[in-house]
Design an enzyme around this catalytic site. Sequence first.
Site, PDB file in Angstrom:
ATOM      1  N   GLU A 147       1.075  -1.439  -0.085  1.00  0.00           N
ATOM      2  CA  GLU A 147       0.217  -0.042  -0.143  1.00  0.00           C
ATOM      3  C   GLU A 147       0.940   1.055  -0.202  1.00  0.00           C
ATOM      4  O   GLU A 147       1.971   1.422   0.905  1.00  0.00           O
ATOM      5  CB  GLU A 147      -0.678   0.527   1.237  1.00  0.00           C
ATOM      6  N   LYS A 161      -9.302   3.291  -2.951  1.00  0.00           N
ATOM      7  CA  LYS A 161      -9.608   2.393  -0.987  1.00  0.00           C
ATOM      8  C   LYS A 161     -10.893   2.734  -0.994  1.00  0.00           C
ATOM      9  O   LYS A 161     -11.668   4.283  -0.837  1.00  0.00           O
ATOM     10  CB  LYS A 161      -8.731   3.179  -0.357  1.00  0.00           C
ATOM     11  N   CYS A 210      -5.473  -3.310   1.693  1.00  0.00           N
ATOM     12  CA  CYS A 210      -5.862  -3.368   3.752  1.00  0.00           C
ATOM     13  C   CYS A 210      -6.425  -3.687   4.836  1.00  0.00           C
ATOM     14  O   CYS A 210      -7.275  -4.758   3.819  1.00  0.00           O
ATOM     15  CB  CYS A 210      -4.990  -2.165   3.882  1.00  0.00           C
ATOM     16  N   SER A 213      21.303  -0.852  33.686  1.00  0.00           N
ATOM     17  CA  SER A 213      20.716  -0.713  35.612  1.00  0.00           C
ATOM     18  C   SER A 213      21.121  -2.375  35.990  1.00  0.00           C
ATOM     19  O   SER A 213      21.234  -2.501  37.081  1.00  0.00           O
ATOM     20  CB  SER A 213      19.752  -0.280  35.551  1.00  0.00           C
TER      21      SER A 213
END
Length: 709
Positions: A45, A114, A175, A356
Amino acid sequence: MGRKVTLATCSLNQWALDFEGNLTRILKSIEIAKQRGAKYRLGPELEICGYGCADHFYESDTLLHCFQVLKSLLESPLTQDIICDVGMPVMHHNVRYNCRVIFLNKKILLIRPKMLLANYGNNREFRWFSPWSRPRHVEEYFLPRMIQDVTGQTTVAFGDGVLSTKDTCIGSEICAELWNPRSPHVDMGLDGIEIFTNSSASYHELRKADHRVNLVKSATTKSGGIYLFANQKGCDGDRLYYDGCAMIAINGDIVARGAQFSLKDVEVVTATLDLEDVRSYRGERCHPHMEYEHKPYQRIKTDFSLSDCDDRYLPTHQPVEWIFHTPEEEISLGPACWLWDYLRRSGQAGFLLPLSGGVDSSSTACIVYSMCVQICRAVKDGNSQVLEDVQRVVSDSSYRPEDPRELCGRLFTTCYMASENSSEDTRNRAKDLAAQIGSNHLNINIDMAVKGMLGIFSMVTGKWPQFRANGGSARENLALQNVQARIRMILAYLFAQLYLWAQGKPGGLLVLGSANVDESLTGYFTKYDCSSADINPIGGVSKMDLKCFLQYCVKRFHLAALISILDAPPTAELEPLTDGKIVQTDEADMGMTYSELSVIGRLRKISKCGPYSMFCKLIHSWKETFSPSQVATKVKHFFRMYSINRHKMTTVTPSYHAENYSPDDNRFDLRPFLYNTQWRWQFRCTINEDYALYIVCFGKAQALKVSKL
């Protein structure tokens, strides 16, 4: 008449607004598809401009450059004799659409906009695009002059049409249309379309890949057909990682698939399939002529065949089994690929991490080490792009990475920033892990800087704040913790900018953060402390998943130092030690365990729960552990902490998006950052309903018993 077709789909590592690079990768994918005999090539896309352009979609420049790239594609000899399906934004009648442009031999066949936009999670397509709202309707689109000069066409078809070749019919989805309950492939299948294509920009989340695969399989199980799924991969320019997984399916079976996580910029998946298998499947299971009542799709006729006349001896692809990654493998691979893209595209020379000796910073370190493992494997497999990028990052054109530990020493600097409140245990754990992964490790003491800051404050005010353990107030105690954390951030950036300079090496280092998603929920970190960094690969991952990830790393990477890190209680080490031992723990400070916080986080975001709804759900799921009063106390405590600290999300380090309950304020979790932290109405509902709900759930006798406690 032939019956077997060879089709290609792909995953491309596109980059927002990198028009030159995007064009190169598109052409490379077309070249590979043709070499493998494909007659149709599908791409991701918005592949021409990149999916993550965001408000750059408003700019006319973006549209202009997309058409310039399209012109180059049309003119290229590589695009001849293959149907190419590319993605780009197109403005039609002054309306901006997210489109597929399908072309063949310098002629545009169809521009398909789309129809169902993605407007959830991290997606905001309605901000930049409009949906095409006229199903099965096609109209004329007037081409820009630069395209007319190449194609000889003035107008082309624009809309919800399908492509009809000499031997089959092809329909497009884009999509989110696959995920929608009214997916176009349903109507297309009933109208006789045999090949469905889906160009996606589907980003990675933990445990999400199976949804994608199941949707593709389901699309062709219901009514038969061939389904091509293309996806972007890599870091497009922000917090998201697109994880590939290009695939081809037929009649409910996956027959070809690409990798989910890969350092390849271009990955092409091809399959040869028999159209008669689709027709036989439909002949037995479907009766489109009886079920289809809608207006038929307008077919754009194309004088081209996907099949050859003599294909009897051409083998077809058979079903393959899809093995999904575990969540621990996803954490190891996805953020590592994202980090590599970010590093090579940022122009920096490596990473710096304040290590750490706890679970969070150790997880970040292991992800960097995983990145080094993947880089060495890619170079060994002959990936010339990765080799070129590594050589550029380390400023050595003759370098060839072979050992991940050695590469880690070139790319990764870790530093333990000790104060008088730090223990030998955490110092040794950080040192041991750094030695096992091969990072360039530093030990830095910050006490001098802390005392200098407090000295300035004392000179101005005449006051010297004290820790709670030494008789100080809660305000003093918190301020003394924060000054340590913020000095660590300042030192981290100082060393990131100048440490390579001090060694006579070029470049700077990106500072990595290591705050997990659960801490972000409650704001259990200091604003602008060492969790403030350039990027954070674990900012979207829960503490529980990180612990499982480290257990995986012990076995996968043979990092025995992680065992003691996993056994130690999480601590910030910002308050004084008692007899050299840690007394401060994260879970005590937060007022809840990480396991409880993970549940609460999912209810807040995924289940859309406010205080009252969350209470109603938790009295059931936690009934074996807590009374309703205890549940109410925990819910109220969480929402107070969440609302007091929500402002921290406005400055949180950009984090890899991995969880769908992330509190990231950038685009994913849009909420206020100034709250009435008393939540009077909501908490009053929780208090008033506590006793009544307990009667309903557990009976009056038990409720009376609890109410007397």
